[in-house]
Motif scaffolding. Sequence first.
Motif, PDB file in Angstrom:
ATOM      1  N   ALA A 117      24.327   5.684  12.006  1.00  0.00           N
ATOM      2  CA  ALA A 117      23.100   6.322  12.487  1.00  0.00           C
ATOM      3  C   ALA A 117      21.902   6.037  11.586  1.00  0.00           C
ATOM      4  O   ALA A 117      20.768   5.962  12.053  1.00  0.00           O
ATOM      5  N   ALA A 118      22.143   5.862  10.284  1.00  0.00           N
ATOM      6  CA  ALA A 118      21.045   5.607   9.349  1.00  0.00           C
ATOM      7  C   ALA A 118      20.472   4.201   9.488  1.00  0.00           C
ATOM      8  O   ALA A 118      19.411   3.911   8.936  1.00  0.00           O
ATOM      9  N   ASN A 119      21.159   3.333  10.233  1.00  0.00           N
ATOM     10  CA  ASN A 119      20.705   1.955  10.407  1.00  0.00           C
ATOM     11  C   ASN A 119      20.405   1.630  11.869  1.00  0.00           C
ATOM     12  O   ASN A 119      20.444   0.470  12.278  1.00  0.00           O
ATOM     13  N   ILE A 120      20.102   2.672  12.617  1.00  0.00           N
ATOM     14  CA  ILE A 120      19.738   2.500  14.031  1.00  0.00           C
ATOM     15  C   ILE A 120      18.390   3.178  14.258  1.00  0.00           C
ATOM     16  O   ILE A 120      18.240   4.379  14.025  1.00  0.00           O
ATOM     17  N   MET A 121      17.408   2.407  14.691  1.00  0.00           N
ATOM     18  CA  MET A 121      16.080   2.943  14.947  1.00  0.00           C
ATOM     19  C   MET A 121      15.897   3.141  16.452  1.00  0.00           C
ATOM     20  O   MET A 121      16.083   2.204  17.231  1.00  0.00           O
ATOM     21  N   ILE A 122      15.542   4.359  16.845  1.00  0.00           N
ATOM     22  CA  ILE A 122      15.312   4.674  18.249  1.00  0.00           C
ATOM     23  C   ILE A 122      13.812   4.735  18.500  1.00  0.00           C
ATOM     24  O   ILE A 122      13.065   5.343  17.724  1.00  0.00           O
ATOM     25  N   HIS A 170       0.803  -1.223   0.000  1.00  0.00           N
ATOM     26  CA  HIS A 170       0.000   0.000   0.000  1.00  0.00           C
ATOM     27  C   HIS A 170       0.839   1.278   0.000  1.00  0.00           C
ATOM     28  O   HIS A 170       0.292   2.374   0.029  1.00  0.00           O
ATOM     29  N   GLY A 171       2.146   1.179  -0.041  1.00  0.00           N
ATOM     30  CA  GLY A 171       2.928   2.406  -0.066  1.00  0.00           C
ATOM     31  C   GLY A 171       4.416   2.145  -0.109  1.00  0.00           C
ATOM     32  O   GLY A 171       4.869   0.996  -0.091  1.00  0.00           O
ATOM     33  N   PHE A 172       5.175   3.237  -0.173  1.00  0.00           N
ATOM     34  CA  PHE A 172       6.632   3.173  -0.188  1.00  0.00           C
ATOM     35  C   PHE A 172       7.169   3.775   1.102  1.00  0.00           C
ATOM     36  O   PHE A 172       6.563   4.680   1.677  1.00  0.00           O
ATOM     37  N   LEU A 173       8.303   3.281   1.532  1.00  0.00           N
ATOM     38  CA  LEU A 173       8.928   3.794   2.741  1.00  0.00           C
ATOM     39  C   LEU A 173       9.995   4.808   2.353  1.00  0.00           C
ATOM     40  O   LEU A 173      10.977   4.472   1.694  1.00  0.00           O
ATOM     41  N   ASP A 174       9.787   6.033   2.762  1.00  0.00           N
ATOM     42  CA  ASP A 174      10.721   7.113   2.450  1.00  0.00           C
ATOM     43  C   ASP A 174      11.603   7.354   3.668  1.00  0.00           C
ATOM     44  O   ASP A 174      11.142   7.827   4.699  1.00  0.00           O
ATOM     45  N   ARG A 175      12.881   7.016   3.543  1.00  0.00           N
ATOM     46  CA  ARG A 175      13.783   7.167   4.675  1.00  0.00           C
ATOM     47  C   ARG A 175      14.612   8.450   4.601  1.00  0.00           C
ATOM     48  O   ARG A 175      15.325   8.781   5.540  1.00  0.00           O
ATOM     49  N   ASP A 176      14.518   9.186   3.502  1.00  0.00           N
ATOM     50  CA  ASP A 176      15.335  10.385   3.353  1.00  0.00           C
ATOM     51  C   ASP A 176      14.983  11.465   4.373  1.00  0.00           C
ATOM     52  O   ASP A 176      15.839  12.222   4.811  1.00  0.00           O
ATOM     53  N   ASP A 177      13.688  11.552   4.735  1.00  0.00           N
ATOM     54  CA  ASP A 177      13.309  12.588   5.687  1.00  0.00           C
ATOM     55  C   ASP A 177      12.816  11.980   7.004  1.00  0.00           C
ATOM     56  O   ASP A 177      12.214  12.658   7.822  1.00  0.00           O
ATOM     57  N   GLY A 178      13.049  10.687   7.174  1.00  0.00           N
ATOM     58  CA  GLY A 178      12.716  10.060   8.441  1.00  0.00           C
ATOM     59  C   GLY A 178      11.252   9.748   8.615  1.00  0.00           C
ATOM     60  O   GLY A 178      10.797   9.493   9.732  1.00  0.00           O
ATOM     61  N   THR A 179      10.463   9.751   7.546  1.00  0.00           N
ATOM     62  CA  THR A 179       9.040   9.473   7.664  1.00  0.00           C
ATOM     63  C   THR A 179       8.648   8.335   6.744  1.00  0.00           C
ATOM     64  O   THR A 179       9.355   7.982   5.807  1.00  0.00           O
ATOM     65  N   SER A 180       7.488   7.758   7.021  1.00  0.00           N
ATOM     66  CA  SER A 180       6.917   6.732   6.163  1.00  0.00           C
ATOM     67  C   SER A 180       5.762   7.363   5.402  1.00  0.00           C
ATOM     68  O   SER A 180       4.758   7.751   5.989  1.00  0.00           O
ATOM     69  N   ILE A 181       5.926   7.512   4.110  1.00  0.00           N
ATOM     70  CA  ILE A 181       4.925   8.190   3.298  1.00  0.00           C
ATOM     71  C   ILE A 181       4.280   7.191   2.352  1.00  0.00           C
ATOM     72  O   ILE A 181       4.959   6.469   1.639  1.00  0.00           O
ATOM     73  N   GLY A 214       9.008   4.964  15.931  1.00  0.00           N
ATOM     74  CA  GLY A 214      10.182   5.743  16.291  1.00  0.00           C
ATOM     75  C   GLY A 214      10.838   6.391  15.088  1.00  0.00           C
ATOM     76  O   GLY A 214      10.245   6.498  14.008  1.00  0.00           O
ATOM     77  N   LYS A 215      12.093   6.807  15.262  1.00  0.00           N
ATOM     78  CA  LYS A 215      12.845   7.476  14.209  1.00  0.00           C
ATOM     79  C   LYS A 215      14.246   6.906  14.106  1.00  0.00           C
ATOM     80  O   LYS A 215      14.806   6.403  15.085  1.00  0.00           O
ATOM     81  N   LEU A 216      14.791   7.025  12.907  1.00  0.00           N
ATOM     82  CA  LEU A 216      16.194   6.681  12.743  1.00  0.00           C
ATOM     83  C   LEU A 216      17.047   7.683  13.517  1.00  0.00           C
ATOM     84  O   LEU A 216      16.717   8.866  13.613  1.00  0.00           O
ATOM     85  N   MET A 217      18.144   7.185  14.054  1.00  0.00           N
ATOM     86  CA  MET A 217      19.025   8.061  14.827  1.00  0.00           C
ATOM     87  C   MET A 217      19.467   9.268  13.999  1.00  0.00           C
ATOM     88  O   MET A 217      19.585  10.387  14.513  1.00  0.00           O
ATOM     89  N   VAL A 218      19.693   9.069  12.712  1.00  0.00           N
ATOM     90  CA  VAL A 218      20.189  10.141  11.858  1.00  0.00           C
ATOM     91  C   VAL A 218      19.171  11.265  11.690  1.00  0.00           C
ATOM     92  O   VAL A 218      19.526  12.390  11.343  1.00  0.00           O
TER      93      VAL A 218
END
Length: 218
Positions: free
Chosen positions: A192-197, A73-84, A154-158
């Motif tokens: 940091a881009a591979n650590i989820m807090i 149902h959608g794509f995961l956008d990691r560039d801005d830290g959100t799931s759109i 949560g959010k990615l550490m980055v």
Amino acid sequence: MRYALADDCSRATTITRLARIGSALAECTTNLMEEYRQLLQQNHTPDPKRPFFPRPTIHPSRHGDTLPRLDFHGFLDRDDGTSIERFLDPTPAQMHGLLLANMEPHGKVVVKFAWRYNKAAHECLEKKNLAPKLHSCLPVLGGLSMVVMERLPGKLMVHRNDKSVARTVFQDLYNALQELQQEKLVHGDLRAANIMIDPSGEHAKVIDFDWASKEGTM
């Protein structure tokens, strides 16, 4: 169709083989026409919101295994830290193999298509609650692995705005490295881009095991 006649085959044997080939092709044609007839009777209208979603097929080498049933149902956008969840106009940042889907009975999951993925390393940390739950990791046609995992809050550490990081987060990361070391595994891309807090900011989980491997190997 061209059929090479072998010198050591009699005319009768050759005719029999050709007859069997013709019979097999006729049966395949009949089955294929029936398949198309059933599809046309379904009056299926394509969903305009789903043009970019994959329909993976499990690799023949995994005979007996089945891919999980997923409703993308959608794509995961990691560039801005959100799931759109976007459908008709995915951005380049979203077209990189990370998708969102529903998977019963687990609910929302993240689906990743990777050229390589270390299932053992992921499971090693999952057992200690230091990585997202891994629902499936199977090879599909095209030389990729389809990885289905829990969608973490949560959010990615980055992408965290605050500069301070809780001591417990570093403790979780230290524990993750210790668990991998005990199994003689390395993550290979821990950053940091591979650590989820988590939303509380107190705990972390490691993601992305594409480059994980046994110590001393690539």
